[in-house]
Design an enzyme around this catalytic site. Structure first.
Site, short mmCIF file in Angstrom:
data_model
loop_
_atom_site.label_atom_id
_atom_site.label_comp_id
_atom_site.label_asym_id
_atom_site.label_seq_id
_atom_site.Cartn_x
_atom_site.Cartn_y
_atom_site.Cartn_z
N GLY A 120 -13.88 17.73 -71.56
CA GLY A 120 -12.88 19.33 -70.51
C GLY A 120 -12.73 20.14 -71.36
O GLY A 120 -12.59 21.47 -70.88
N ARG A 170 -12.62 33.45 -66.45
CA ARG A 170 -13.77 33.95 -66.07
C ARG A 170 -13.41 34.12 -64.43
O ARG A 170 -13.41 33.45 -64.03
CB ARG A 170 -15.26 33.21 -66.04
CG ARG A 170 -14.96 31.85 -66.15
CD ARG A 170 -16.72 30.84 -65.53
NE ARG A 170 -16.35 29.63 -65.61
CZ ARG A 170 -17.69 29.11 -65.25
NH1 ARG A 170 -18.45 29.83 -65.91
NH2 ARG A 170 -17.58 27.77 -64.76
N ASP A 246 -27.22 22.64 -58.97
CA ASP A 246 -25.36 22.82 -59.24
C ASP A 246 -25.15 24.06 -60.48
O ASP A 246 -23.66 23.85 -59.87
CB ASP A 246 -24.94 21.82 -59.85
CG ASP A 246 -25.25 20.92 -60.80
OD1 ASP A 246 -26.01 20.86 -61.19
OD2 ASP A 246 -24.62 21.32 -62.04
N ASP A 256 -22.17 29.33 -65.68
CA ASP A 256 -23.03 29.04 -66.15
C ASP A 256 -23.63 28.67 -67.31
O ASP A 256 -25.04 28.28 -67.31
CB ASP A 256 -23.44 27.20 -65.02
CG ASP A 256 -22.11 27.58 -64.34
OD1 ASP A 256 -21.15 27.58 -64.34
OD2 ASP A 256 -22.49 26.37 -63.21
#
Length: 479
Positions: A120, A170, A246, A256
């Site tokens: 994470g 972000r 994704d 991303d």
């Protein structure tokens, strides 16, 4: 208004709990501010210097909450390198809420339900790259998520070696992905799929709310916006690196930032992602991959729209929008304002000549922006000069037909051909300094990222050519 005075809402949490998991971010140890973008802060209605807000670091580090914030991670699926994965989700991103049409998200804020075997976290190296590239893409006029703040820490994170953890705050108008629709479609949750489509229309395409065939029209909008975005990538030489479904936003925003790169030398077959051994996400292949991803989105929407109708929209829309946007930008980069029948041939010949010449893509256009017939400054960029010589013969004849003066043409070109491009070698230099607690170069790069077409005499060193040893490198997904 100060950043810490923001009042967030969480409309995504009005959806069924299958859409998300409520999770609290995990703070880093000994956090500190690396950089912040005042330009991004303006999107939220912040008019005070965001770096002077004493609560900024604590909020980004999840030690304090903004008013109204309820943190959660979003669930989605996706085609990763062409293979469908039915359950993914925000494995290291935690959503905080929404304000002024922007969704706030912390990347690197700890594990979620969707972390799988991940920790994470994000490391300083990749976080600097994402922070700066988000702002640089905006500076170039490309639809993108933004980055408001970046913090570093004393938290150790294991990657190929031990690195320090970081968090990027972000922003994006939406974090709904093609893969979000794929998740509910694959699970045969048609009601949830419709709820998601209604949410997307409310959030990204409100003009469609009362339209007939609104879901098909939503899809058409996604096609149009995605085509325009990839056209701009191609025009400026940006290689995304991981164009999985994704990693594509439903509103066409670039999101991303992983192993991305801007071209150094012009090589259409360049693959920036070291893990992409088959070259699926090559620079040349990006328009085709975006088209393929849109076909996956059409399939996912089949419970709501006629599949044949969606494919017809895709075939009738994508290519035309892409070609129109790409050629519009490239003609501007070449300094062509009027239209001639042979302009497309001139463009194609230029690209072949750039490839054969072995030349820096964006530096070439900046030099062309002040070109007045003296070829030496352009030709000295090329390894093989004869190809450019022949193209310049054709170009010289073409620009003589322009109604604009040379002075006006140069002015127009300098507004579309950036002097400053955040190439990997310059980003790596900033990372290496930051890893020694020197963040000056990160902040210098932020300045030129937001104004890449301007002259910055005191930051001239950031426009230096790419060293031969650092041209068109491949990067790791490890972040």
């Amino acid at each position: 208004m100060k950043f810490s005075d923001l009042q967030l809402t969480t409309p995504y949490l009005a959806l069924d709990t299958l859409f998300y998991d409520r999770v609290e971010p995990t703070p880093l140890e000994k956090p500190f501010l690396v950089a912040a973008s005042q330009d991004a802060a303006k999107l939220l209605g912040i008019d005070e210097d965001v770096t002077m807000d004493e609560a900024l670091v604590k909020i980004v580090n999840a030690e304090m909450k903004l008013k109204g914030s309820q943190s959660f991670a979003m669930c989605y699926a996706g085609h990763q390198f062409g293979c469908f994965v039915p359950r993914l989700g925000d494995g290291r991103a935690v959503n905080l809420g929404k304000v002024n049409g922007q969704n706030l998200q912390l990347k690197g804020a700890g594990t979620t339900l969707y972390s799988r075997q991940g920790d994470g976290r994000a490391v300083l190296r990749s976080s600097i790259r994402e922070f700066l590239m988000s702002e640089a893409m905006h500076g170039l006029g490309i639809s993108t998520s933004r980055a408001l703040a970046l913090i570093g820490s004393d938290t150790d994170v294991p990657r190929e070696r031990w690195e320090k953890g970081a968090i990027v705050l972000r922003l994006c108008p939406t974090w709904v992905r093609f893969g979000t629709f794929e998740y509910f479609s694959a699970a045969e949750e048609t009601q949830k799929l419709q709820q998601l489509a209604d949410y997307v229309i409310d959030e990204s395409y409100p003009e469609l709310k009362n339209e007939e065939d609104k879901y098909l029209k939503m899809y058409e909008k996604a096609v149009q916006k995605s085509a325009k975005t990839v056209a701009k990538w191609q025009a400026y030489g940006f290689n995304h690196g991981v164009l999985n479904t994704d990693n594509m936003a439903i509103d066409g925003s670039t999101i991303d930032y992983g192993p991305f790169a801007f071209l150094d030398i012009y090589d259409p077959n360049y693959v920036c992602n070291r893990s992409d051994t088959q070259g699926r996400y090559s620079f040349r292949g990006q328009p085709g991959i975006v088209h393929w991803n849109l076909s996956r989105l059409a399939l996912a929407l089949t419970p709501l729209i006629n599949h044949d109708a969606a494919l017809e929209v895709l075939e009738d829309t994508f290519g035309d929008v892409y070609e129109t946007e790409y050629t519009r930008l490239m003609y501007k980069r070449m300094g062509l304002q009027t239209k001639e029948e042979k302009d497309l041939s001139l463009l194609k010949l230029m690209l072949r000549s750039l490839e054969q010449s072995v030349i820096d893509y964006n530096v070439f256009f900046r030099k062309l922006s002040v070109y007045q017939g003296k070829r030496s400054e352009i030709l000295e960029l090329a390894v093989y000069k004869e190809y450019l010589e022949r193209w310049l013969d054709t170009y010289d004849a073409r620009v003589k037909k322009e109604s604009f003066s040379d002075e006006q043409r140069h002015k127009n070109m300098l507004h579309v051909n950036p002097k400053y491009i955040l190439k990997n070698h310059i980003l790596q230099e900033a990372v290496e300094k930051a890893q020694k607690n020197d963040f000056s170069m990160v902040n210098d790069l932020l300045r030129v990222a937001l104004a890449p077409f301007d002259e910055h005499p005191e930051l001239e060193y950031l426009a230096k050519p790419t060293p031969q040893s650092a041209k068109n490198l491949k990067l790791s997904c490890s972040s």
